[in-house]
Design an enzyme around this catalytic site. Structure first.
Site, short mmCIF file in Angstrom:
data_model
loop_
_atom_site.label_atom_id
_atom_site.label_comp_id
_atom_site.label_asym_id
_atom_site.label_seq_id
_atom_site.Cartn_x
_atom_site.Cartn_y
_atom_site.Cartn_z
CG ASN A 208 -0.16 -0.11 2.50
OD1 ASN A 208 0.56 0.80 2.87
ND2 ASN A 208 -0.28 -1.25 3.19
CG ASP A 277 -7.17 -5.37 6.33
OD1 ASP A 277 -6.70 -5.34 7.48
OD2 ASP A 277 -7.72 -4.38 5.80
CE LYS A 287 8.86 -12.91 -13.82
NZ LYS A 287 9.50 -12.50 -15.05
CG PHE A 322 -3.06 5.84 13.17
CD1 PHE A 322 -2.31 5.63 14.30
CD2 PHE A 322 -2.98 7.08 12.53
CE1 PHE A 322 -1.49 6.64 14.81
CE2 PHE A 322 -2.16 8.08 13.02
CZ PHE A 322 -1.42 7.87 14.16
CE LYS A 336 -11.50 0.76 10.31
NZ LYS A 336 -10.72 1.42 9.27
CE LYS A 340 -9.36 -2.91 13.64
NZ LYS A 340 -8.25 -3.15 12.72
N1 CTP Z 1 -4.46 -3.10 11.81
C1 CTP Z 1 -3.81 -4.16 12.41
N2 CTP Z 1 -3.74 -5.35 11.77
C2 CTP Z 1 -4.32 -5.52 10.57
C3 CTP Z 1 -5.00 -4.44 9.96
C4 CTP Z 1 -5.05 -3.23 10.61
O1 CTP Z 1 -3.28 -4.00 13.51
N3 CTP Z 1 -4.22 -6.70 9.97
C5 CTP Z 1 -4.53 -1.82 12.54
C6 CTP Z 1 -3.89 -0.65 11.85
O2 CTP Z 1 -2.51 -0.53 12.15
C7 CTP Z 1 -4.70 0.51 12.39
C8 CTP Z 1 -6.06 -0.07 12.64
O3 CTP Z 1 -5.88 -1.48 12.70
O4 CTP Z 1 -4.17 0.97 13.63
C9 CTP Z 1 -7.10 0.23 11.59
O5 CTP Z 1 -6.59 -0.08 10.33
P1 CTP Z 1 -7.43 0.21 9.03
O6 CTP Z 1 -6.68 -0.28 7.84
O7 CTP Z 1 -7.92 1.64 9.03
O8 CTP Z 1 -8.72 -0.66 9.27
P2 CTP Z 1 -9.04 -2.15 9.13
O9 CTP Z 1 -9.30 -2.69 10.47
O10 CTP Z 1 -8.01 -2.85 8.30
O11 CTP Z 1 -10.44 -2.09 8.38
P3 CTP Z 1 -10.79 -1.65 6.86
O12 CTP Z 1 -9.54 -1.93 6.07
O13 CTP Z 1 -11.93 -2.53 6.53
O14 CTP Z 1 -11.15 -0.18 6.93
#
Ligand code: CTP
Length: 396
Positions: A208, A277, A287, A322, A336, A340
């Protein structure tokens, strides 16, 4: 405050004369002030002027025969609460960025472990030269604080950035730094930053746009507030943060392993990393070759690190997550926070200009169960300081 010891390093720029008034103000306020001058600075102001204003011997020569052991540079360095170099020429900035210690000022500076403030003043083109900018960045990396040069008419006849800020402004900055609270002293803070990379095969990966800047600024700020900082970082183009325990990681699985392990005895954990995620269900050993057909990659869920931390949170630990959203910022971020089990969520919208991934600014709204605090659009450096003060100050 009054017993604090300040070393003022004066280097050879025309603005050296302004430092007479700074030294005089510091002395009037009751600080113990020691002035160190370079040879070049003596061409602009005499040591006797600073000696009279500070009431202390001014040291310029490292090997003088009437050297007084009591003001030996090492003991002076050990005694100082703050070391300011003003005006700081391009030359002295280059030296201190690279650990060169070839006179009394730079030698004492290298030996000092106190808060260090650099106030550059020089011709605009010298200041804007990428070499000088790189050297200033190196100084920042090592934890030195930089007070930006002011804009205006310069002694060389040019107009632009490079003027020494007014002595009162330098005085304010010095006092602000002296008052800077070490409220995280003795605390372990674990911070995650940057993107993760999920390998598809030995050549390709899914990632990303995270630059890591926000997390790195949080690490610097936490270090400045006295914390023992562990920074678990995905791959970024940023320099490592000095004075911080760096743990480089690549994938979401690596990050989960490192963060969960380090968080066990941490007082605070800040998840500013952009963690994938999903990761490919399988990583090919070789490859992958193309064919004429479309291709589908099967993905499986990664561990949600923040949610796992929330489930096993030790008593008293503060967890800050975040949330980066493109729509329904507050509603999504609040969801969240609860889901969480964090203490705070730093919500930011990448739809807003000036906020989000790559830039140097951000607009964070801190959400907790008690309400919200809108930090406003700020530099990532200021945002980091605000997050730490708001979420961690005053906790035992
Ligand atoms: N986070 C995490 N582990 C993951 C995904 C996210 O610890 N596998 C944490 C990120 O570091 C951040 C928070 O969860 O502090 C929210 O991340 P974000 O990408 O905004 O949300 P997601 O929970 O991944 O949900 P979505 O992508 O559906 O918005």
């Amino acid at each position: 405050m009054k017993n604090k010891c300040i070393i003022v390093g004066v280097t050879g720029g025309i603005a050296a004369y302004k430092i007479c008034s700074l030294v005089s103000s510091l002395k009037k306020k009751g600080y113990e002030v020691h002035v160190l001058m370079t040879k070049e600075a003596e061409a602009f102001v005499t040591p006797l002027t600073f000696q009279t204003l500070s009431g202390q011997r001014v040291i310029t020569d490292m090997f003088s025969v009437d050297f007084v052991p009591d003001v030996h540079h090492i003991s002076l360095a050990a005694k100082a609460d703050l070391f300011v170099i003003a005006p700081a020429t391009a030359n002295v900035i280059a030296k201190i960025a690279h650990g060169i210690a070839d006179d009394m000022l730079t030698t004492t500076f290298l030996a000092a472990e106190c808060t260090k403030l650099i106030v550059p003043a020089m011709n605009t083109h010298m200041l804007e030269n990428p070499v000088t900018q790189d050297n200033i960045a190196i100084c920042r990396k090592y934890g030195m604080r930089i007070q930006e040069a002011a804009e205006g008419y310069l002694a060389c006849g040019d107009t632009g950035k490079g003027r020494l800020p007014e002595p009162d402004e330098i005085l304010d900055r010095i006092e602000e730094l002296l008052e800077e609270d070490k409220f995280l002293s003795g605390k372990k803070v674990v911070i995650s930053a940057g993107p993760t990379q999920e390998a598809i095969d030995p050549v390709r990966y899914i990632t990303n746009h995270s630059s890591g800047k926000m997390g790195y600024e949080l690490a610097k700020a936490a270090r400045n507030y006295g914390a023992d900082v562990t920074l678990v970082s995905g791959k970024t183009s940023l320099d490592p943060v000095a004075g911080v325990h760096m743990i480089p990681v690549v994938s979401a699985a690596d990050m989960a392993e490192a963060v969960i392990r380090e968080a066990a005895d941490a007082d605070a954990v800040i998840m500013s990393a952009a963690v994938a995620d999903y990761t490919p269900s399988e990583t090919a050993d070789h490859k992958l070759k193309k064919s004429d057909d479309d291709m589908y990659i099967s993905l499986k869920r990664t561990t949600d690190i923040l949610a796992s931390l929330g489930k096993t949170k030790p008593e008293g630990q503060v967890i800050i997550g975040f949330a980066m959203e493109t729509e329904d910022l507050i509603a999504n971020a609040s969801g969240k926070l609860v889901k969480k089990n964090c203490d705070y969520i730093a919500a930011n919208s990448i739809a807003e200009k000036g906020a989000g991934f790559a830039g140097d600014t951000n607009h964070v709204i801190l959400l907790s169960r008690d309400g919200k605090y809108d930090i406003g659009m700020r530099s990532k450096e200021e945002t980091a300081a605000e997050i730490l003060k708001h979420c961690l100050k005053g906790r035992s």
